[in-house]
Design an enzyme around this catalytic site. Structure first.
Site, short mmCIF file in Angstrom:
data_model
loop_
_atom_site.label_atom_id
_atom_site.label_comp_id
_atom_site.label_asym_id
_atom_site.label_seq_id
_atom_site.Cartn_x
_atom_site.Cartn_y
_atom_site.Cartn_z
N CYS A 194 0.83 -1.20 0.00
CA CYS A 194 0.00 0.00 0.00
C CYS A 194 0.87 1.25 0.00
CB CYS A 194 -0.92 0.01 1.21
SG CYS A 194 -0.04 0.05 2.78
N CYS A 231 40.91 -24.87 -14.52
CA CYS A 231 41.06 -25.76 -13.38
C CYS A 231 40.20 -25.27 -12.21
CB CYS A 231 42.53 -25.85 -12.94
SG CYS A 231 43.21 -24.26 -12.43
N CYS A 284 40.69 -21.77 -10.90
CA CYS A 284 40.02 -20.74 -11.70
C CYS A 284 38.60 -20.52 -11.18
CB CYS A 284 39.97 -21.15 -13.16
SG CYS A 284 41.56 -21.37 -13.96
N ASP A 310 10.44 25.23 -33.63
CA ASP A 310 11.53 25.63 -34.50
C ASP A 310 11.09 25.37 -35.94
OD1 ASP A 310 14.34 26.17 -35.32
OD2 ASP A 310 14.27 24.04 -35.84
#
Length: 827
Positions: free
Chosen positions: A26, A93, A96, A515
């Site tokens: 709410c 590996c 990693c 413009d």
């Protein structure tokens, strides 16, 4: 590059972050979360949207995501957690894996990260809404690896899946609650309507067992499907920050608790007050779950426009690889790829056509119904549909850089914004729920002291009705749902509200200032006249003028150069080129000093242009723009350039007049030319001979008398005026800077989008006001009724069951009213 694909720069990059939040129900929740977030050091502002369930937080410096997350949790709400998967390249590996996981877990907002070496995939659980894709990628790269991130579409699918799960969960809880509440309701209320039911119950289960059965059913409903209200409402009560869930908890617990005492310890109650209200507690939970379920479904429909835009994205592309075209996933397309498009196919990414010819349906992007011809050199936009031809093109924008991705980003930003009108709601909801609790206490006390016998029963029933009837949910949804649907509908019509605030301010415009070049006109002028002074050769003068203008990017310069090339006039090397905005250009051509520009440019140089006064008047009166050329300080020629008015401009000006607006034109053209065009189009006010930096002053002058000004432009020199105006509108065929400075962007150059945008603004704000009126009127009128003010007049009391039904329906009514905007078709 056409400006249609330039809109990707239209979104600014403020220091901000988004946080998706669970548990808000709410407007008082919104207020509480905003207050908690803004209290975090370094937070400039916080905007919480109940409809999108997202907080947009602006920071004064480096974003403190962790601080904001702690504030959200402390306020009693939970950040949404999502899961992202992406490929990690270069791992060989287990070390990693450990390195990548450690790097990912260090990214703010990441709660869990796991990496699989066999599949070369990382699975990350992180706070939804936080834009941590770049941070995740940087973390993996910092660890010495490469990441292939999840696409924006996949992230959005995650959000859609979360919403679908929420809808399914609510549906399941509702069905379970309804199955238990129905027999409970029949056991208690059936005898009031059908006398035979009472005898049936007495002759079978008996009164005592009937009460025990009702107790069991009501307890399961209250603490089973209804447990979600206790999980949010009770902690907020303990923090002295009650919300809508707290009202439900108080009301249902009061009814259930009183009934438990009446069932198991009736001697504790005064004589004549031993009644049970199990069915009221259960029905209230069931009806509120029904309201939440319908509300969740309706919320999903409010973002339908976004889903339609996402649906425009292609899934695959035929890309040249090793001399042949093969199909690859859209995520694997990179800039520079050569892509083949066949008849009927969807264009996957933005690019430039290399060869072939076709017509492309761009209506889903621009709102323009007619297909656009494409040939070599044309730009194509991802998501548009090829018609009957075929062609190949080079990818220039991919992934989040495409026009469609930027449109989706702009629409999402506008949908998450908060309008000034919402300030009233925020002020009210700050004290609304505590006021309702106070009103319930006063109601209970008044009925208990002054009410008829049994006073305690009357006091309990009416206090519960007050707690349940008061629904700030409708107040909180009134504004954001209309914004979501309105801005989404606008996007479908080729109108992008970059800022949600423009929805409110655009409807208040009194004057629409335009413009001229590129906005009212096509922006592709043509050289129509060249009149040389005595002693000058027309071709030689045109060649020297064109040589100078070749260094300028102004549309008039392009027209002059094109005219020279059409006559096979050779252009000469120019030295000492100099451009003065609003005046003209000059340089050395074949050893001669050549000056080209408006009359003011030559007058500033001491060159008299009166010799061409008659010619200038005739040209100006015919709507052409006269320019002058001087060679070695001598007046050499007057040239005229005409920029054709767009075919749709007269209709757009008429539509603006029909909306009761004044139309003004701001131009650097001389007064005669400007007046001629104004007469042709029926423009009310003209501000002519304006220098680029004078457009801002022109906008300020048009504000005289307190008028609100909307300015429409497309050029670089329009950017300051777009920012100065109350609402800046950029045409999508304009420049990046103009678009970045605007509040609203028209995807096509059709000015009919302006009256459509204004009409849609008025319709959306009217829809918001309707929602707010009904939300406030509902509470103002029904809370006193629930308290029993009508009882002395006609004996009317509002049952808590009907109060719950009315409360649930109030939010559904607001959402349904907002969804009507999906079918709005402004003329």
């Amino acid at each position: 590059m056409t400006a249609l694909s330039q809109i990707e720069k239209a979104t600014s990059v403020p220091v901000s972050a988004n946080f998706d939040i669970e548990g808000m129900t709410c407007a008082s929740c919104v207020r509480r979360v905003e207050k908690a977030i803004t209290a975090v050091p370094g937070v400039a502002s916080a905007n919480v949207n109940l409809a999108t369930e997202r907080a947009t937080v602006q920071f004064t410096g480096e974003p403190d995501a962790e601080g904001v997350l702690r504030a959200i949790e402390k306020a009693g709400y939970e950040p949404k957690i999502v899961t992202q998967e992406f490929g990690v390249e270069g791992m060989t590996c287990a070390s990693c894996v450990s390195r990548v996981e450690k790097a990912l877990k260090a990214v703010p907002g990441v709660t869990e990260a796991s990496v699989n070496l066999a599949t070369e995939k990382a699975t990350v659980r992180l706070i939804s809404g936080l834009d941590n894709v770049i941070a995740l990628k940087a973390a993996v790269r910092g660890a010495g690896y490469e990441v292939r991130k999840a696409t924006a579409a996949e992230a959005r699918e995650e959000v859609e899946d979360h919403r679908a799960v929420e809808i399914r969960t609510l549906k399941m809880l509702l069905m379970f609650a309804a199955l238990l509440t129905l027999p409970l309701f029949l056991l208690e209320m059936g005898s009031h309507f059908i006398p035979g039911v009472h005898e049936l119950i007495m002759g079978t289960v008996g009164m005592r067992n009937n009460l025990y059965l009702q107790f069991a059913l009501a307890t399961i409903v209250l603490f089973g499907p209804g447990l979600r209200f206790f999980q949010k409402g009770v902690p907020n009560l303990l923090r002295w920050t009650p919300d809508m869930n707290s009202l439900v908890v108080l009301g249902t617990t009061a009814a259930w608790g009183y009934s438990v005492v009446a069932t198991f310890a009736p001697a504790l109650l005064p004589s004549g007050t031993v009644n049970v209200y199990y069915e009221a507690a259960a029905v209230i939970v069931t009806l509120i779950l029904l309201g939440r379920y319908l509300e969740a479904r309706a919320k999903g429909r409010t973002s339908q426009a976004i889903r339609r835009l996402v649906g425009l994205q292609a899934k695959a592309a035929f890309v040249s690889r090793g001399g042949e075209f093969i199909e690859i996933q859209i995520d694997d397309v990179v800039v520079g790829d050569i892509i083949r498009i066949r008849p009927g196919e969807k264009i996957p990414v933005d690019g430039s056509v290399l060869d072939g010819r076709s017509y492309v349906d761009e209506s889903m992007i621009t709102g323009e119904p007619l297909p656009v011809q494409k040939a070599a050199g044309s730009e194509v936009v991802g998501g548009t549909i090829n018609k009957n031809g075929s062609f190949t093109f080079e990818a220039t924008k991919v992934g989040s850089e495409t026009l469609l991705a930027q449109i989706i980003k702009m629409v999402e930003a506008a949908q998450g914004s908060k309008l000034p009108i919402q300030a009233l709601v925020d002020k009210v909801t700050g004290w609304f729920v505590p006021a309702v609790i106070l009103a319930a206490v006063v109601t209970f006390a008044a009925w208990y002291v002054f009410g008829p016998s049994p006073a305690l029963t009357f006091a309990l029933v009416n206090a519960v009705a007050v707690l349940i009837i008061a629904c700030p949910c409708a107040m909180g949804l009134a504004t954001p749902t209309s914004i979501m649907v309105g801005t989404g509908r606008a996007a479908e019509l080729g109108i992008l509200f970059r800022k949600g605030e423009a929805l409110q301010s655009l409807r208040e415009a009194d004057v629409v200032a335009l413009d001229k070049t590129g906005t009212l006109t096509k922006g592709r002028p043509e050289l129509t006249d060249i009149i040389v002074a005595e002693g000058f050769d027309a071709d030689l003068v045109l060649a020297r003028i064109a040589s100078i203008e070749a260094f300028s990017e102004h549309p008039i310069a392009e027209a002059i150069v094109s005219a020279a090339r059409a006559k096979n006039l050779g252009l000469t090397v120019v030295t000492n080129f100099e451009a003065t905005p609003g005046f003209g250009v000059r340089g050395m051509v074949d050893g001669s000093d050549v000056l080209v520009g408006a009359d003011r440019a030559l007058l500033r140089d001491g060159i008299d242009v009166s010799a061409f006064a008659n010619e200038a008047e005739l040209l100006g009166n015919s709507g052409k723009s006269p320019l002058y050329a001087a060679i070695d300080g001598r007046l050499a020629a007057i040239i005229a350039v005409s920029d054709p008015v767009k075919d749709t401009t007269p209709q757009a000006v008429k539509a603006l007049h029909d909306l009761g607006l004044k139309v003004a034109m701001i131009t650097g053209d001389n007064r005669r030319t400007a007046d001629a065009i104004a007469r042709q189009l029926g423009i009310d006010e003209v501000v002519a001979e304006v220098l680029p930096d004078g457009k801002v002053d022109a906008v300020k002058r048009l504000r005289h008398g307190g008028r609100k000004v909307a300015f429409i432009g497309d050029g670089i020199n329009d950017a300051p005026a777009l920012s100065e105006a109350d609402v800046g509108i950029a045409v999508g065929t304009g420049t990046d800077i103009a678009i970045e400075s605007a509040d609203v962007v028209l995807m096509s150059g059709d000015l009919n989008g302006v009256p459509k945008a204004i009409a849609l603004s008025k319709t959306t704000i009217r829809n918001i006001k309707q929602n707010l009126f009904w939300a406030f009127a509902y509470n103002v009128s029904l809370v006193p009724v629930a308290a029993g003010v009508l009882y002395p007049l006609n004996g009317m009391l509002l049952s808590p069951i009907f109060a719950a039904a009315a409360m649930a329906m109030s939010s559904v009514f607001v959402l349904g009213n907002a969804l009507r905007l999906r079918s709005v078709n402004p003329a």
